[in-house]
Design an enzyme around this catalytic site. Structure first.
Site, PDB file in Angstrom:
ATOM      1  N   GLU A 159      20.576  71.093  16.305  1.00 16.98           N
ATOM      2  CA  GLU A 159      22.010  70.797  16.250  1.00 16.98           C
ATOM      3  C   GLU A 159      22.218  69.362  15.806  1.00 16.98           C
ATOM      4  O   GLU A 159      21.421  68.491  16.134  1.00 16.98           O
ATOM      5  CB  GLU A 159      22.624  71.005  17.645  1.00 16.98           C
ATOM      6  N   LYS A 161      23.657  65.868  16.168  1.00 12.16           N
ATOM      7  CA  LYS A 161      24.092  65.109  17.336  1.00 12.16           C
ATOM      8  C   LYS A 161      25.358  64.345  16.965  1.00 12.16           C
ATOM      9  O   LYS A 161      25.328  63.407  16.174  1.00 12.16           O
ATOM     10  CB  LYS A 161      22.990  64.144  17.770  1.00 12.16           C
ATOM     11  N   ASP A 163      28.345  61.824  17.185  1.00 14.53           N
ATOM     12  CA  ASP A 163      28.542  60.521  17.806  1.00 14.53           C
ATOM     13  C   ASP A 163      29.933  60.512  18.436  1.00 14.53           C
ATOM     14  O   ASP A 163      30.895  60.010  17.865  1.00 14.53           O
ATOM     15  CB  ASP A 163      28.398  59.416  16.757  1.00 14.53           C
ATOM     16  N   TYR A 271      33.427  70.191  19.894  1.00 17.56           N
ATOM     17  CA  TYR A 271      32.439  71.251  19.665  1.00 17.56           C
ATOM     18  C   TYR A 271      31.648  71.427  20.955  1.00 17.56           C
ATOM     19  O   TYR A 271      31.219  70.437  21.558  1.00 17.56           O
ATOM     20  CB  TYR A 271      31.439  70.871  18.574  1.00 17.56           C
ATOM     21  N   LYS A 370      16.752  60.429  16.996  1.00 18.46           N
ATOM     22  CA  LYS A 370      17.833  59.534  16.591  1.00 18.46           C
ATOM     23  C   LYS A 370      17.514  58.922  15.227  1.00 18.46           C
ATOM     24  O   LYS A 370      16.414  58.430  15.002  1.00 18.46           O
ATOM     25  CB  LYS A 370      17.992  58.404  17.619  1.00 18.46           C
ATOM     26  N   CYS A 467      37.956  22.416  -0.026  1.00 19.68           N
ATOM     27  CA  CYS A 467      36.586  22.886  -0.206  1.00 19.68           C
ATOM     28  C   CYS A 467      35.685  22.248   0.855  1.00 19.68           C
ATOM     29  O   CYS A 467      35.652  21.028   0.988  1.00 19.68           O
ATOM     30  CB  CYS A 467      36.087  22.533  -1.593  1.00 19.68           C
ATOM     31  N   CYS A 470      33.179  19.847  -1.276  1.00 22.79           N
ATOM     32  CA  CYS A 470      33.577  18.662  -2.050  1.00 22.79           C
ATOM     33  C   CYS A 470      34.986  18.180  -1.711  1.00 22.79           C
ATOM     34  O   CYS A 470      35.475  17.229  -2.318  1.00 22.79           O
ATOM     35  CB  CYS A 470      33.455  18.930  -3.542  1.00 22.79           C
ATOM     36  N   CYS A 486      37.352  26.932  -5.369  1.00 21.97           N
ATOM     37  CA  CYS A 486      37.277  25.488  -5.504  1.00 21.97           C
ATOM     38  C   CYS A 486      37.289  25.203  -6.999  1.00 21.97           C
ATOM     39  O   CYS A 486      36.402  25.636  -7.726  1.00 21.97           O
ATOM     40  CB  CYS A 486      35.992  24.957  -4.881  1.00 21.97           C
ATOM     41  N   CYS A 492      31.128  20.277  -7.852  1.00 24.48           N
ATOM     42  CA  CYS A 492      31.157  20.669  -6.441  1.00 24.48           C
ATOM     43  C   CYS A 492      29.712  20.982  -6.050  1.00 24.48           C
ATOM     44  O   CYS A 492      29.089  21.872  -6.632  1.00 24.48           O
ATOM     45  CB  CYS A 492      32.040  21.903  -6.270  1.00 24.48           C
TER      46      CYS A 492
HETATM   47 ZN   LIG Z   1      34.054  22.301  -3.932  1.00 23.77          ZN
END
Ligand SMILES: [Zn+2]
Length: 863
Positions: A159, A161, A163, A271, A370, A467, A470, A486, A492
C-alpha cells in the site's frame, strides 16, 4: 418509497423496544416516528446504551450538517423525534447524560472538545525501514518465523503510505459513533464532530443487515488531496494568510479545529487501511477469521460498506513485486492525488498475522519502507542578502543544517523579497524544506503551529535598500521587475567576485587554481573584516580546549588597531591577464580562528592518542597572506639524485626561485624568503594559457546575461569572430536557430553598451584583446558527423560530464536535447539512468552506451 414500505414491513415483525428492533433502526423518517411509541422504562441498561449510541450519532450528524452546511440530513420531525427519545433515555438512565451528549449542544457552544478516549483496541504504529537490505531482512525474517517453504509464494499487500494523519473510526451497528486521533495509540482525542464533516467518511455503513457488524474499528488516514491543498493555499494567499507548507500540515491544522465549520471548508479525504476490533452480533460468525480471512478481504468488505480504499493498493506474492511497487511510486511520487512518504507491506493472511504477533508498539507482520525524506523541518536562523553575478540581490535563507533527500542543506535561495512575503516566513520560524529529486532545495513555508509560545523570537525580514557589498542604492532594472539589482556592475566587489568565479570555471577559461576563495581574495579581500578591534586576534589561528571547556575570553592587546583597508588587486576583470606574482604579495584575507577540542583516549596498544575535534568558529579573526607564503627559510637546493648541492667551499646552496623575494638571512647565511605558493604559480600559469582559448569560452567568460555554454557555442560557430558577433543586430541574432528574442536582445545590448565611450565592458574587451586573448573560433576542423541529428544523454558517463557530452554533440553539428521524443535519433545511457531511458525504450529509439557514443561522435553512426 419502496424503502419505507420494506422498513414498515420489518417493523411489523419486530416489537418496538426489542433487540432486533433497535439493531434494525435506520436513519429514515418512518423509523424515527416509531421512537415516539417507545417506553424507555421497559429497556434494560444494555439496550438503552445501544439505542442511545445509534440515535446520538444521527443527531450529531444532523447537528454538524446543520451547523456547518446549513443543510441537515433529516427532516425536522425525524430530528425532533430522535432528540426527544435521547432526552427520555438520559433521564431514565442518568449514566448516559454526559456533557458530550448532543442533547446539551446548542448552536453557540458547538465545538470539538478533544476529550481523551481510549481506543477499543490499541492503534499500533509501523516499524520503518530505509533500505532494500533492511526490507529484505524483514521479509526473510517473516518467512523464517512462519517456517514458510522456500518455493511457496507468500501473499502480501502493498500500500502507498499516505503522508496524512491516522484516524480510528468506530461504527456501532453500522453507524459512525466516534472518530479518534491516534494519540499515543492507547488513548486518542475525540474529533467526531470534525470527522463528520469529511465527505468521504460514511455516517452509515452500506449493505444488508447481516453484513453489518455490531462494532468495528476502521483505521485509516485523513489527508488533503494535492488539488484541494493548492486551492486552499491560493485562498490563503488571496486573504493574506500564510500558506500551509504541505498537505500534511494543512490536514493536521484542519482536524485540530475546534469549530467544525472550518474543518468542513478544508476538503479533507480519507482512505481506510486497517482494521481494529470487529464484533459480529448473535447468529453471525463469532470468529472473525471465518468471515474476513485476509487483509484484502477487509478491504473488499470496506468497499461494500462504502468506505473509501486507496486505488493504489496491490496484492503481491514475492519480494521482486514489492521492489517493483517501491520503484514505481518512487518515480511517480509527484503524480498521484496525495503526498506519500513510503510503501507499507503487510502479510495478507490474518491468521498468519496473528501468528507473527506484535512488539509493544508495532506489528511484526507489517513494515513501512520509507522513501528518502523530500521534506523536513528545520529552523530558519536568518535571511541574508546575496549579490549575484549580474547584480541581482537575492534573499538567502540560512538554515539549521538538515539532511534532506541525500544531502545536507544549510542555505537556500528565496529569490526575492516578494517570495519571502508570499511564503509568509519570519526569521526564527520552523520551516519546511523540500527537495524533490535532483531539484535545488526549496524553502516551502513556515510551520505555523510551531510559532505558539515563540512569538517573541520571530522577526520579519526587511529587504535592504543599499547593496550589502558596495553600499550603492539598489534599484529595479525596469518597471514591474521583482528583482532588485545593484547597478554598480563594474566594481561592486560581490558582483565582480562572482564574475571572476564564472570566468575561471571549466565552461569558460578553465583556470583550475582560481577558485572561489582566490576570486574573493582578488576582488574583495576585506570580505569578513571584523567590525571592531575586539574581534581582531592577530596570530590566533586556532583555540584548543579540553572537552567541556570553554575558550578563555579574548582581550585585544591595548593599542592594537585593525590594519588599514586593502584596495583589491582587481577592480574589474579587465586586468586579469596582466596579473603578476608580485601584485599578489601583499594580499591578505580574513580567517576565523577555529575552536578545537582535543579528546585523549588510550588505544588498544595502550598508547595515548589525541583526537582533534573542530567545534566551530571562535568569532576571532586574523589575516593570512592569500597568495604568498609567509617569511620562511629558503629550502636546500637538491640535484637530480635528491642530494644537496654544495658550492666550491662545501657550503649548501639554497633554492631561491626567480619570483621569490629574499627578505633577510638567518644563521649560516641561509636566506629568509617569501614566495608565491605553488597554487598561485599554477594559477598564473593557467591564466596565461587561457589566452589561447576558443571564442565560445570567451563569450561565457564575459558574463553576458542569458549566454551559457550552448548559446555561446552556437554564436561562436555562426560568427567565427568576436568582431562579427559584436556587429550583429538583435534581428540578425534572432534569425539563428536556438537564439530567442530575449537572448538576442541581451547580446545586442551588451555590445551596444560596450561600444559607448568609457564603458567598462568595452574596457574589458579592449584589455583582453590587448593581452592576446583569442577572439575567434578555431574548431572548424571538426567533422560535422551529427549534422541534423538529435541525441539525448542520460545517466552518468565515465569520460564526459553532462556539459562536455553536450558540447561534443554540438561541436559535431548535432542537437543535444534534454528530453526524449520521437524526433530523438539516439539516447546515450550511462550509469543510473532516469526515466529517459525507459521512455526511449517505449518509443523504440536506439539506446547506446558510452563506447558506442564515442563511435557515434567520430563517424555519425554506431556500427
Ligand atoms: Zn553592489
Amino acid at each position: 418509497m419502496e424503502d419505507a414500505l420494506i422498513a414498515d414491513e420489518q417493523l411489523d415483525r419486530y416489537p418496538i423496544g426489542s433487540d432486533p428492533w433497535i439493531d434494525s433502526l435506520r436513519d429514515i423518517d418512518s423509523d424515527a416516528m416509531e421512537l415516539d411509541d417507545l417506553d424507555v422504562s421497559k429497556l434494560n441498561v444494555e439496550q438503552a446504551v445501544r439505542l442511545w449510541s445509534r440515535l446520538s450519532a444521527w443527531v450529531e450528524g444532523d447537528q454538524v450538517a446543520y451547523y456547518v452546511k446549513d443543510a441537515p440530513l433529516s427532516s425536522d420531525a425525524a430530528y425532533d423525534a430522535r432528540m426527544n427519545c435521547l432526552k427520555r433515555l438520559e433521564s431514565e438512565f442518568p449514566q448516559l447524560d454526559t456533557p458530550q451528549s448532543p442533547t446539551h449542544r446548542v448552536g453557540g457552544t458547538f465545538s470539538n472538545d478533544f476529550t481523551a478516549v481510549r481506543h477499543p483496541s490499541q492503534m499500533m504504529s509501523l516499524d520503518d525501514v530505509f533500505s532494500f537490505e533492511e526490507l529484505r531482512a524483514w521479509y526473510d525474517g517473516v518467512r523464517k518465523d512462519l517456517e514458510w517453504p522456500e518455493d511457496k509464494l507468500l501473499p502480501m499487500t502493498c500500500e502507498v503510505k499516505i503522508d496524512g494523519l491516522a484516524l480510528n473510526l468506530i461504527y456501532r451497528n453500522g453507524v459512525l459513533t466516534q472518530g479518534l486521533t491516534r494519540g499515543d495509540g492507547v488513548t486518542g482525542e475525540d474529533i467526531t464532530m470534525n470527522v463528520r464533516t469529511i465527505h468521504s467518511i460514511p455516517t452509515n455503513l452500506d449493505g444488508p443487515e447481516g453484513d453489518i457488524p455490531d462494532m468495528v474499528e476502521i483505521r485509516g488516514e485523513v489527508f488533503m488531496r494535492w488539488d484541494d491543498f493548492h486551492k486552499l493555499n491560493e485562498a490563503n494567499e488571496d486573504a493574506g494568510r500564510p500558506p500551509f507548507a504541505n498537505p500534511r500540515n494543512a490536514a493536521a491544522g484542519s482536524l485540530r479545529q475546534k469549530d467544525p465549520r472550518i474543518t468542513a471548508q478544508r476538503h479533507l479525504s480519507f482512505y481506510a487501511h486497517g482494521i481494529g476490533e470487529l464484533v459480529w452480533g448473535s447468529g453471525k460468525p463469532v470468529d472473525v477469521a471465518d468471515e474476513v480471512r485476509n487483509q484484502s478481504d477487509a478491504y473488499t468488505m470496506y468497499r461494500k460498506w462504502g468506505v473509501p480504499i486507496s486505488p493504489h493498493n496491490r496484492e503481491v506474492t514475492d519480494f521482486d513485486q514489492i521492489l517493483d511497487m517501491i520503484e514505481y511510486y518512487g518515480e511517480h511520487r509527484g503524480d498521484i492525488e496525495h503526498a506519500l512518504d513510503g510503501i507499507v507491506v503487510k502479510v495478507d493472511d490474518l491468521a498468519l498475522q496473528r501468528r507473527l504477533g506484535s512488539t509493544s508498539r508495532a506489528p511484526r507482520w507489517a513494515i513501512a519502507y520509507k522513501y528518502p525524506p523530500e521534506e523536513v523541518n528545520t529552523k530558519l536562523l536568518n535571511i541574508v542578502v546575496q549579490v549575484g553575478r549580474t547584480g541581482r540581490v537575492t534573499p538567502v535563507a540560512i538554515l539549521n543544517p538538515v539532511y534532506v533527500a541525500g544531502s545536507t542543506v544549510s542555505r537556500t535561495t528565496l529569490h526575492n523579497a516578494y517570495e519571502v512575503k508570499r511564503k509568509g516566513i519570519l526569521i526564527g520560524d520552523t520551516v519546511v524544506v523540500r527537495k524533490a529529486g535532483d531539484v535545488i532545495p526549496e524553502l516551502v513555508g513556515p510551520v505555523i503551529a510551531k510559532r505558539e509560545g515563540h512569538e517573541q523570537d520571530l522577526r520579519e525580514f526587511v529587504m535592504p535598500t543599499r547593496c550589502p557589498s558596495c553600499d550603492t542604492v539598489l534599484r529595479y532594472e525596469k518597471e514591474g521587475d521583482k528583482d532588485l539589482r545593484c547597478p554598480n556592475s563594474e566594481s561592486c566587489p560581490a558582483q565582480l567576485a562572482e564574475r571572476v568565479i564564472n570566468l575561471a570555471a571549466r565552461k569558460a577559461f578553465d583556470i583550475e587554481h582560481l577558485g572561489d576563495q582566490s576570486a574573493v581574495a582578488l576582488t574583495n579581500p576585506e570580505d569578513n573584516r571584523p567590525d571592531s578591534v575586539e574581534a581582531y586576534a592577530p596570530g590566533v589561528r586556532e583555540i584548543v580546549v579540553e572537552p567541556g571547556e570553554e575558550p578563555a575570553p579574548y582581550l585585544a592587546p591595548s593599542g592594537l588597531e585593525l590594519p588599514p583597508i586593502q584596495e583589491p588587486v582587481l577592480t574589474s576583470e579587465a586586468n586579469l591577464f596582466d596579473l603578476e606574482a608580485s601584485d599578489l604579495r601583499d594580499v591578505y584575507v580574513w580567517r576565523e580562528a577555529q575552536i578545537i577540542e582535543v579528546r585523549r583516549h588510550v588505544d588498544s596498544h595502550g598508547k595515548e592518542r589525541k583526537v582533534r575535534h573542530r567545534l566551530g568558529g571562535s568569532g576571532l579573526w586574523h589575516r593570512e597572506p592569500a597568495f604568498w607564503s609567509g617569511v620562511k627559510d629558503a629550502p636546500l637546493k637538491k640535484d637530480a639524485n635528491r642530494k644537496t648541492v654544495k658550492d666550491s667551499e662545501g657550503n649548501p646552496e639554497y633554492e631561491v626561485k626567480p619570483d621569490a623575494v629574499i627578505v633577510g638571512h638567518g644563521r649560516n647565511g641561509r636566506p629568509r624568503i617569501e614566495e608565491p605558493t605553488e597554487n598561485t604559480r599554477k594559477m598564473l600559469d593557467e591564466i596565461e594559457k587561457a589566452k589561447h582559448t576558443d571564442l565560445s569560452r570567451v563569450l561565457v567568460a564575459l558574463s553576458i546575461r542569458h549566454v551559457g555554454p550552448p548559446t555561446a557555442f552556437t554564436l561562436a560557430k555562426h560568427f567565427k569572430t568576436l568582431d562579427a558577433l559584436a556587429d550583429a543586430s538583435a534581428e540578425e541574432l534572432e534569425q539563428i536557430d536556438g537564439i530567442g528574442a530575449e537572448i538576442a536582445d541581451s547580446i545586442a545590448t551588451f555590445f551596444e553598451e560596450a561600444r559607448m565611450p568609457g564603458n567598462w565592458r568595452g574596457r574589458v574587451l579592449e584589455a583582453w584583446k590587448a593581452a592576446g586573448v583569442g577572439m575567434s573560433t578555431h574548431d572548424e576542423g571538426l567533422p560535422q558527423t551529427l549534422e541534423g541529428k538529435s541525441v539525448v544523454v542520460t545517466g552518468t558517463l565515465e569520460h564526459f560530464s553532462r556539459e562536455s557530452a553536450k558540447e561534443a554533440i554540438e561541436r559535431r553539428g548535432g542537437k543535444a536535447s534534454g528530453s526524449v521524443s520521437r524526433k530523438t535519433d539516439w539516447v546515450v545511457v550511462g550509469a543510473n539512468p532516469g526515466s529517459k531511458a525507459t521512455k526511449a525504450e517505449e518509443l523504440g529509439i536506439p539506446i547506446i552506451d558510452e563506447q558506442q557514443f564515442d563511435t557515434l561522435l567520430a563517424t555519425g553512426d554506431v556500427q
